[in-house]
Motif scaffolding. Structure first.
Motif, PDB file in Angstrom:
ATOM      1  N   GLU A  24       0.799  -1.317   0.041  1.00 23.19           N
ATOM      2  CA  GLU A  24       0.028  -0.030   0.077  1.00 23.19           C
ATOM      3  C   GLU A  24       1.053   1.136   0.081  1.00 23.19           C
ATOM      4  O   GLU A  24       1.618   1.514   1.064  1.00 23.19           O
ATOM      5  N   LYS A  25       0.645   2.145  -1.044  1.00 20.45           N
ATOM      6  CA  LYS A  25       1.445   3.320  -1.304  1.00 20.45           C
ATOM      7  C   LYS A  25       0.937   4.428  -0.498  1.00 20.45           C
ATOM      8  O   LYS A  25      -0.182   4.581  -0.439  1.00 20.45           O
ATOM      9  N   THR A  26       1.817   5.041   0.244  1.00 15.73           N
ATOM     10  CA  THR A  26       1.151   6.236   1.030  1.00 15.73           C
ATOM     11  C   THR A  26       2.149   7.424   0.949  1.00 15.73           C
ATOM     12  O   THR A  26       3.333   7.348   0.472  1.00 15.73           O
ATOM     13  N   PHE A  27       1.461   8.548   1.272  1.00 17.69           N
ATOM     14  CA  PHE A  27       2.327   9.910   1.482  1.00 17.69           C
ATOM     15  C   PHE A  27       2.534  10.229   2.951  1.00 17.69           C
ATOM     16  O   PHE A  27       1.415   9.900   3.557  1.00 17.69           O
ATOM     17  N   GLU A  28       3.291  11.289   3.244  1.00 19.04           N
ATOM     18  CA  GLU A  28       3.124  11.661   4.595  1.00 19.04           C
ATOM     19  C   GLU A  28       3.299  13.082   4.673  1.00 19.04           C
ATOM     20  O   GLU A  28       3.983  13.545   3.782  1.00 19.04           O
ATOM     21  N   ILE A  29       2.742  13.859   5.456  1.00 19.02           N
ATOM     22  CA  ILE A  29       2.880  15.312   5.413  1.00 19.02           C
ATOM     23  C   ILE A  29       3.014  15.615   7.080  1.00 19.02           C
ATOM     24  O   ILE A  29       2.186  15.095   7.750  1.00 19.02           O
ATOM     25  N   LYS A  30       4.416  16.274   7.563  1.00 17.52           N
ATOM     26  CA  LYS A  30       4.732  16.741   8.675  1.00 17.52           C
ATOM     27  C   LYS A  30       5.293  18.026   8.763  1.00 17.52           C
ATOM     28  O   LYS A  30       5.833  18.411   7.929  1.00 17.52           O
ATOM     29  N   GLY A  31       5.162  18.630   9.924  1.00 20.26           N
ATOM     30  CA  GLY A  31       5.889  19.709  10.121  1.00 20.26           C
ATOM     31  C   GLY A  31       5.735  20.419  11.445  1.00 20.26           C
ATOM     32  O   GLY A  31       5.265  19.701  12.386  1.00 20.26           O
ATOM     33  N   LYS A  60       0.478  20.614  20.010  1.00 24.48           N
ATOM     34  CA  LYS A  60       0.923  20.988  21.330  1.00 24.48           C
ATOM     35  C   LYS A  60       1.749  22.314  21.418  1.00 24.48           C
ATOM     36  O   LYS A  60       1.794  22.972  20.189  1.00 24.48           O
ATOM     37  N   GLY A  61       2.505  22.650  22.187  1.00 19.86           N
ATOM     38  CA  GLY A  61       3.334  23.994  22.097  1.00 19.86           C
ATOM     39  C   GLY A  61       4.229  24.055  21.094  1.00 19.86           C
ATOM     40  O   GLY A  61       4.554  25.180  20.599  1.00 19.86           O
ATOM     41  N   ASN A  62       4.845  22.781  20.675  1.00 24.37           N
ATOM     42  CA  ASN A  62       5.929  23.095  19.412  1.00 24.37           C
ATOM     43  C   ASN A  62       5.400  22.998  18.230  1.00 24.37           C
ATOM     44  O   ASN A  62       6.044  23.379  17.144  1.00 24.37           O
ATOM     45  N   GLY A  63       3.970  22.888  18.097  1.00 23.06           N
ATOM     46  CA  GLY A  63       3.350  22.767  16.895  1.00 23.06           C
ATOM     47  C   GLY A  63       3.613  21.900  15.823  1.00 23.06           C
ATOM     48  O   GLY A  63       3.307  21.848  14.788  1.00 23.06           O
ATOM     49  N   MET A  64       4.311  20.626  16.425  1.00 26.98           N
ATOM     50  CA  MET A  64       4.508  19.661  15.655  1.00 26.98           C
ATOM     51  C   MET A  64       3.406  18.704  15.123  1.00 26.98           C
ATOM     52  O   MET A  64       2.470  18.433  15.928  1.00 26.98           O
ATOM     53  N   PHE A  65       3.388  18.104  14.172  1.00 32.58           N
ATOM     54  CA  PHE A  65       2.300  17.394  13.697  1.00 32.58           C
ATOM     55  C   PHE A  65       2.824  16.408  12.479  1.00 32.58           C
ATOM     56  O   PHE A  65       3.809  16.620  11.781  1.00 32.58           O
ATOM     57  N   LYS A  66       2.091  15.216  12.261  1.00 31.24           N
ATOM     58  CA  LYS A  66       2.255  14.412  11.302  1.00 31.24           C
ATOM     59  C   LYS A  66       1.064  13.654  10.688  1.00 31.24           C
ATOM     60  O   LYS A  66       0.299  13.244  11.764  1.00 31.24           O
ATOM     61  N   PHE A  67       0.982  13.462   9.401  1.00 30.04           N
ATOM     62  CA  PHE A  67      -0.258  12.778   9.112  1.00 30.04           C
ATOM     63  C   PHE A  67       0.207  11.779   7.939  1.00 30.04           C
ATOM     64  O   PHE A  67       1.226  12.075   7.074  1.00 30.04           O
ATOM     65  N   LYS A  68      -0.239  10.737   7.792  1.00 23.95           N
ATOM     66  CA  LYS A  68      -0.095   9.633   6.856  1.00 23.95           C
ATOM     67  C   LYS A  68      -1.255   9.250   6.054  1.00 23.95           C
ATOM     68  O   LYS A  68      -2.205   8.815   6.618  1.00 23.95           O
ATOM     69  N   GLU A  69      -1.106   9.155   5.080  1.00 18.78           N
ATOM     70  CA  GLU A  69      -2.594   8.799   3.999  1.00 18.78           C
ATOM     71  C   GLU A  69      -2.082   8.061   2.859  1.00 18.78           C
ATOM     72  O   GLU A  69      -0.959   8.054   2.387  1.00 18.78           O
ATOM     73  N   LYS A  70      -2.996   7.369   2.276  1.00 18.14           N
ATOM     74  CA  LYS A  70      -2.803   6.470   1.304  1.00 18.14           C
ATOM     75  C   LYS A  70      -2.677   7.526  -0.162  1.00 18.14           C
ATOM     76  O   LYS A  70      -3.418   8.459  -0.132  1.00 18.14           O
ATOM     77  N   ALA A  71      -1.475   7.161  -0.835  1.00 16.18           N
ATOM     78  CA  ALA A  71      -1.192   7.951  -1.865  1.00 16.18           C
ATOM     79  C   ALA A  71      -1.953   7.814  -3.082  1.00 16.18           C
ATOM     80  O   ALA A  71      -2.491   6.932  -3.418  1.00 16.18           O
ATOM     81  N   PRO A  72      -2.429   9.067  -3.688  1.00 19.69           N
ATOM     82  CA  PRO A  72      -3.276   9.193  -4.812  1.00 19.69           C
ATOM     83  C   PRO A  72      -2.663   8.398  -6.053  1.00 19.69           C
ATOM     84  O   PRO A  72      -1.529   8.562  -6.366  1.00 19.69           O
ATOM     85  N   ASP A  92       1.882  14.820  -5.603  1.00 22.04           N
ATOM     86  CA  ASP A  92       2.023  14.420  -7.035  1.00 22.04           C
ATOM     87  C   ASP A  92       2.967  13.200  -7.135  1.00 22.04           C
ATOM     88  O   ASP A  92       3.382  13.015  -8.100  1.00 22.04           O
ATOM     89  N   SER A  93       3.551  12.665  -6.030  1.00 24.10           N
ATOM     90  CA  SER A  93       4.212  11.644  -5.924  1.00 24.10           C
ATOM     91  C   SER A  93       4.240  10.929  -4.639  1.00 24.10           C
ATOM     92  O   SER A  93       3.811  11.505  -3.688  1.00 24.10           O
ATOM     93  N   LEU A  94       4.982   9.698  -4.373  1.00 25.06           N
ATOM     94  CA  LEU A  94       4.993   9.195  -3.284  1.00 25.06           C
ATOM     95  C   LEU A  94       6.193  10.025  -2.416  1.00 25.06           C
ATOM     96  O   LEU A  94       7.371  10.067  -2.823  1.00 25.06           O
TER      97      LEU A  94
END
Length: 386
Positions: A24-31, A60-72, A92-94
């Protein structure tokens, strides 16, 4: 034997699940988003059917986050949202997207590292906001009667031309990219900035549709864009055929001429077709403009000269101020009607009107014999058919 059979089945099932998870191909967005402690960040999909919530996290206070979802399967669009602030981006890519921003001004501070497509999307959003601000300002001035209809139209034209010139370069630079698709569907006040029914703007839709159909054939977005573009082309062709009839006189027949039925000063509707049997000057104008007084004086001179021989003027006003129009039109001797849609009237496109004033000379059979933009020639054109 049964014991070994069930054991083997369990092993095979476990292996299948593991392989499925691995494939299963995924993409991740974090920051990191500053000034966001305690707020909820939402990840949403901008699909063809609307906005779909995918995930959320309380920062939280540092504002860090991470999401992982199925790649289109093709370049696809998403957004991060905190309350009413939205930051759009494309996948637009993995990949793993690294995000930074400040919630105090998310639209202007949002950035994704090493992502040219998303830099372009940010540029598009920035330019679109500028266009929206300028158009809204012009609308307010127009509503307050600080500027007339002609000035208002000129301002809209100037704003949109500047935007399209800049964004067209981006689209044609990479029509198969996510930013190109994103650009052609940008709206201001629920109206597409690039008009698919305009020949020049249609080229942008055509370029993107062709590229997406080549690289992402069969995907929902590609099919939607292709169908949208082809339907627009068919509609535009019909409009062009109609406009050609009007512009290339005298080939127009009465049955092909789009009829006009609009109310006059007294509220009673009069149709253009009801004037068949007379020579008619169909005049498109705006009374609340600098040219209007001289314009009507010139028309009156022609009308006085030929009225007894069967000349009629059917004058369509596109004034937004109904009260002003009524006062100005009440003493005119010819037929005066007003389109309440003003500068948004479909008549302007149906009759291929780009500038106001413009006139059409219609003979007694209902055929357009001349299109007149230079009114110094109008008297001569009327004289030919009297």
């Amino acid at each position: 034997m049964k014991k070994y059979f069930f054991l083997l089945s369990a092993v095979l099932l476990t292996a299948t699940v593991l392989l499925s998870c691995q494939s299963e191909k995924t993409f991740e967005i974090k920051g990191e988003l500053s000034s966001a402690e305690g707020q909820t960040l939402y990840l949403e999909h901008r699909g063809l059917g609307g906005i779909e919530l995918l995930d959320s996290v309380r920062l939280k206070g540092n504002g860090m986050f991470k999401f992982k979802e199925k790649a289109p399967a093709n370049p696809e669009f998403y957004q991060l949202r905190i309350e009413n602030q939205v930051a759009a981006f494309a996948v637009d890519s993995l990949e793993t997207l690294h995000v930074k921003g400040d919630v105090k001004d998310l639209a202007n501070t949002f950035s994704i590292e090493n992502s040219p497509a998303n830099e372009q999307i940010k540029q598009i959003d920035s330019q679109t906001r500028i266009v929206k601000t300028r158009i809204n300002e012009a609308e307010k001035k127009h509503a307050a009667k600080a500027i007339d209809d002609v000035t208002y139209l000129a301002e809209l034209d100037s704003v949109l031309k500047g935007y399209k010139t800049e964004i067209s370069k981006l689209i044609l630079g990479n029509p198969s990219g996510a930013a190109a698709y994103y650009a052609v569907f940008q709206k201001v006040n629920d109206y597409l900035i690039f008009d698919p029914y305009s020949k020049q703007d249609y080229a942008m839709f055509g370029a993107v549709a062709t590229s997406w159909d080549r690289y992402y054939q069969g995907t929902p977005r590609s099919k939607h864009l292709y169908d949208f573009t082809m339907n627009a082309l068919k509609t535009r062709k019909r409009q062009e055929q109609q406009a050609a009839l009007l512009e290339n006189a005298p080939v127009v027949t009465g049955s092909s001429l789009p009829d006009i039925v609009l109310p006059g000063v007294n509220g009673e509707k009069t149709s253009l077709s009801s004037q068949k049997g007379k020579v008619v000057i169909l005049d498109f104008t705006v009374y609340k403009s600098e040219f209007s007084p001289k314009h009507n004086i010139a028309l009156n001179k022609i009308y006085t000269q030929h009225r007894a021989k069967g000349l009629e003027i059917y004058q369509v006003s596109f004034d937004s101020d109904e009260h002003f129009w009524k006062n100005a039109a009440s003493n005119l001797p010819w037929i005066t009607v007003r389109d309440p849609q003003s500068v948004y009237s479909r008549l302007l496109s149906m009759y291929n009107v780009r500038d106001i004033p413009v006139a059409f000379v219609i003979d007694r059979e209902g055929d357009v014999v001349a299109r007149v933009e230079n009114y110094t020639t109008l008297s001569n054109e009327v004289g030919k058919v009297m």
